[in-house]
Design an enzyme around this catalytic site. Sequence first.
Site: not given
Length: 276
Positions: A61, A79, A84
Amino acid sequence: MDPETTAHPHPSRRGVLAALGALTSAAAIGVPHVAAASAAGPGLDDPAKKEIAMKLVSSAENSTLDWKAQYQYIEDIGDGRGYTAGIIGFCSGTGDMLDLVELYADRRPGNVLATYLPALRRVDGTDSHDGLDPYFTRDWRRAAQDAVFQQAQNDERDRVYFNPAVRQGKADGLRVLGQFAYYDAIVMHGDGGDSASFGNIRRRALRTARPPAQGGNETAYLHAFLDARVWAMKQEEAHSDTSRVDTAQRVFLRQGNLDLNPPLDWKVYGDSFHIG
């Protein structure tokens, strides 16, 4: 971690999340004697194994083993899921970031992120930053210095991702590597019911192999699960780099390291990692 320091800004899972309880019931999948099937050695919830799991996910990640440095991480990785952030990639567009900030507001009323709750509710299900910019990323990093927010991230990670994955892995009679494969899949794909969700990945694997709790061979089943995982990743361009499976999980499986015993050596996105 500030966006500019991210070595490989790439996406993680995140279909819209749904309840995982049905997946974690041995009765629901017709598995007898689950405890006996999963009793050989520690599970992924053993503290030492859990630390390994956190490092493995962080390598994929955030391109680092220092997962605790990621409480402050936040960026929009393009995305379609908005921002995020945090140790497991909570997303403003998929509901888990909203749940986290609500939990933080319950535990620390008036915290720096509480004022963003109306905006987080509005953008849920979208990639919009409406009501979040320009200061949300700054304030997230400020909140990340608070031990209460850090603990909230830990607790939501465990509630939504880690604990359900471990329960289902144990129900299927899988050892540590298999439990981790489930965890990593839920982290990336969630379980919102689409074709690439964790539940559908597992069902796809069950078409060709059985887990130990159903009398199958563990290695054969895990290969089938990882094959299904790769298929799911390739359904979305943002997930099409499958090295977190091919040069990490599959490496441990081929070595027969079903308990993820160190030393561990693997690669993700071309970077090499080691746990001694």
